[in-house]
Design an enzyme around this catalytic site. Structure first.
Site, PDB file in Angstrom:
ATOM      1  N   HIS A  20       0.855  -1.197   0.000  1.00 40.21           N
ATOM      2  CA  HIS A  20       0.000   0.000   0.000  1.00 40.21           C
ATOM      3  C   HIS A  20       0.888   1.243   0.000  1.00 40.21           C
ATOM      4  O   HIS A  20       1.304   1.721   1.047  1.00 40.21           O
ATOM      5  CB  HIS A  20      -0.925  -0.006   1.227  1.00 40.21           C
ATOM      6  CG  HIS A  20      -1.994   1.040   1.173  1.00 40.21           C
ATOM      7  ND1 HIS A  20      -3.334   0.762   1.295  1.00 40.21           N
ATOM      8  CD2 HIS A  20      -1.930   2.380   0.985  1.00 40.21           C
ATOM      9  CE1 HIS A  20      -4.039   1.871   1.194  1.00 40.21           C
ATOM     10  NE2 HIS A  20      -3.207   2.878   1.011  1.00 40.21           N
ATOM     11  N   HIS A  22       1.253   5.023  -2.343  1.00 47.72           N
ATOM     12  CA  HIS A  22       0.779   5.872  -3.438  1.00 47.72           C
ATOM     13  C   HIS A  22       1.974   6.500  -4.140  1.00 47.72           C
ATOM     14  O   HIS A  22       2.831   7.098  -3.490  1.00 47.72           O
ATOM     15  CB  HIS A  22      -0.133   6.979  -2.900  1.00 47.72           C
ATOM     16  CG  HIS A  22      -1.406   6.463  -2.304  1.00 47.72           C
ATOM     17  ND1 HIS A  22      -2.608   6.485  -2.977  1.00 47.72           N
ATOM     18  CD2 HIS A  22      -1.664   5.880  -1.112  1.00 47.72           C
ATOM     19  CE1 HIS A  22      -3.560   5.948  -2.206  1.00 47.72           C
ATOM     20  NE2 HIS A  22      -3.007   5.574  -1.070  1.00 47.72           N
ATOM     21  N   HIS A 205      -9.621   0.964  -0.793  1.00 46.80           N
ATOM     22  CA  HIS A 205      -9.469   1.481   0.571  1.00 46.80           C
ATOM     23  C   HIS A 205     -10.848   1.372   1.240  1.00 46.80           C
ATOM     24  O   HIS A 205     -11.869   1.644   0.596  1.00 46.80           O
ATOM     25  CB  HIS A 205      -9.127   2.961   0.583  1.00 46.80           C
ATOM     26  CG  HIS A 205      -7.749   3.345   0.136  1.00 46.80           C
ATOM     27  ND1 HIS A 205      -7.232   3.012  -1.073  1.00 46.80           N
ATOM     28  CD2 HIS A 205      -6.792   4.087   0.765  1.00 46.80           C
ATOM     29  CE1 HIS A 205      -5.990   3.529  -1.177  1.00 46.80           C
ATOM     30  NE2 HIS A 205      -5.707   4.188  -0.077  1.00 46.80           N
ATOM     31  N   GLU A 208     -11.115   3.250   6.947  1.00 41.81           N
ATOM     32  CA  GLU A 208     -10.091   4.182   7.411  1.00 41.81           C
ATOM     33  C   GLU A 208     -10.783   5.357   8.104  1.00 41.81           C
ATOM     34  O   GLU A 208     -10.614   5.568   9.288  1.00 41.81           O
ATOM     35  CB  GLU A 208      -9.247   4.658   6.215  1.00 41.81           C
ATOM     36  CG  GLU A 208      -8.135   5.647   6.577  1.00 41.81           C
ATOM     37  CD  GLU A 208      -7.414   6.192   5.338  1.00 41.81           C
ATOM     38  OE1 GLU A 208      -7.948   6.055   4.216  1.00 41.81           O
ATOM     39  OE2 GLU A 208      -6.310   6.773   5.506  1.00 41.81           O
ATOM     40  N   ASP A 286       1.774   3.817   2.936  1.00 41.04           N
ATOM     41  CA  ASP A 286       0.758   4.725   2.401  1.00 41.04           C
ATOM     42  C   ASP A 286       1.395   5.869   1.586  1.00 41.04           C
ATOM     43  O   ASP A 286       1.418   5.796   0.371  1.00 41.04           O
ATOM     44  CB  ASP A 286      -0.130   5.266   3.527  1.00 41.04           C
ATOM     45  CG  ASP A 286      -1.535   5.613   3.057  1.00 41.04           C
ATOM     46  OD1 ASP A 286      -1.844   5.379   1.875  1.00 41.04           O
ATOM     47  OD2 ASP A 286      -2.331   6.103   3.878  1.00 41.04           O
ATOM     48  N   ASP A 287       1.881   6.916   2.255  1.00 41.14           N
ATOM     49  CA  ASP A 287       2.516   8.055   1.575  1.00 41.14           C
ATOM     50  C   ASP A 287       3.845   8.357   2.256  1.00 41.14           C
ATOM     51  O   ASP A 287       3.949   9.294   3.050  1.00 41.14           O
ATOM     52  CB  ASP A 287       1.599   9.288   1.646  1.00 41.14           C
ATOM     53  CG  ASP A 287       0.293   9.059   0.894  1.00 41.14           C
ATOM     54  OD1 ASP A 287       0.328   8.955  -0.342  1.00 41.14           O
ATOM     55  OD2 ASP A 287      -0.749   8.954   1.563  1.00 41.14           O
TER      56      ASP A 287
HETATM   57 ZN   LIG Z   1      -3.838   4.899   0.731  1.00 37.54          ZN
END
Ligand SMILES: [Zn+2]
Length: 352
Positions: A20, A22, A205, A208, A286-287
């Protein structure tokens, strides 16, 4: 540095998958500045150079997050831009012992700005080829942003075009953006059904920013093969048990959850309870550029917060490989390589 920290050396040496991440949220400040200068984009903090951008990237609140994220997105215009960003991600994860990464990418964010699909595809394909030379298997997850239902079909078209250009480049179809009643799944269900019929995995997703109903919808309506985050399933014990029984894996990004306020602090994260309940989980970032974290950090932070040792971390690394969208032969080879990595004692004063 690894000499001083055998557990870090062990985690780094373990073959792992990052399931996961981005692409737009992975651009390091140094490269972001190069791209911004190339295209005359004003980056938050850009006047302060790398330090300024790094400070601006440090997450403040959700509005700032979106501002930085969109500024980064505006830097992606040409084949070269996209390739450089993919290669930077591959180099970064390769240095952490990642053998396979599934990279979410939002094609319509760029195509609605006038970037041709062909340029995006070519950049992704060229970057993927370079990643393979670095020993990293990359797959992409083109994703639809919730609330932009009209972009769902073109996103699937993009995914299929990418797969035609480079068989094996596409893991599945993603769905991101704000969960909520104002963005019902109805308009995208058809597109996900078509994606599954085309052999793409369903990788949304959910769970969350919304709780169990969002996870339930991902499981039953989107027929998710894996769920991004999903951690708020913890609010419904029955659904936790069902998720465990069905072994639908969650891609858990603890540092992201803390930064975005999904949990108050890492120590409060439901991850240990999900594992105890038998839910299939792996760790992801994630990021990474925006949350200032890499995958090895993520493992070590969890070890610190939850009192885990080498066995737990090895189990999470192996789970990430099992949950990968790659073929069974690749997964078996990675798992065998992981099993061959000795425990952390081997790394005390013994690393090259
Ligand atoms: Zn994400």
């Amino acid at each position: 540095m690894d000499h001083d920290d055998p557990l870090r050396a062990f985690v780094r040496a373990l073959p792992k998958a990052e399931l996961h991440v981005h692409l737009e949220g992975s651009i390091p400040p140094e490269l972001a500045l190069v791209l911004a200068a190339r295209h005359g984009v004003r980056l938050p903090g850009g006047e302060g150079g790398v330090q300024g951008v790094r400070a601006a990237f440090r997450f403040v609140d959700f509005r700032r997050f979106i501002e930085v994220y969109l500024a980064l997105s505006r830097c992606l215009r040409t084949v070269t831009d996209v390739r450089e960003v993919v290669v930077a991600l591959a180099e970064r994860v390769a240095a952490q012992g990642v053998v396979h990464a599934e990279v979410t990418f939002t094609p319509m964010t760029h195509m609605t700005r006038g970037v041709p699909a062909d340029a995006l595809i070519e950049g992704l394909v060229e970057g993927r080829a370079r990643a393979a030379e670095l020993g990293v298997s990359l797959m992409f997850v083109p994703d639809i942003v919730r609330g932009f239902a009209d972009q769902a079909a073109p996103t699937l078209d993009f995914a299929l075009a990418l797969r035609r250009r480079d068989d094996g480049a596409v893991a599945g179809l993603g769905l991101a953006g704000p969960e909520g009643d104002e963005h019902p799944l109805g308009p995208v269900l058809d597109v996900f059904a078509r994606a599954r019929a085309e052999g793409l995995r369903s990788l949304p997703h959910a769970g969350e920013f919304l709780g169990p109903p969002s996870v339930r919808a991902a499981m039953d309506e989107l027929v998710a093969d894996r769920i991004g985050h999903g951690v708020r399933v913890i609010e419904d014990a029955t659904l936790v048990a069902e998720l465990a029984a069905r072994q639908i894996p969650l891609e858990v990004c603890p540092s992201s959850n803390v930064a975005l306020g999904v949990v108050a602090a890492l120590g409060d994260h439901p991850l240990p309870r999900l594992i105890a309940a038998g839910v299939a989980v792996s760790l992801a970032t994630d990021d990474p550029a925006l949350f200032g974290v890499d995958l090895v950090d993520e493992y070590l932070r969890c070890a610190g917060a939850f009192g885990w040792g080498a066995d737990e971390l090895r189990g999470l690394a192996e789970a990430s490989l099992r949950h990968a969208s790659a073929g069974p032969d690749d997964r078996a080879a990675w798992l065998a390589a992981a099993a061959a990595v000795p425990g952390p004692n081997r790394f005390i004063g013994d690393m090259p």
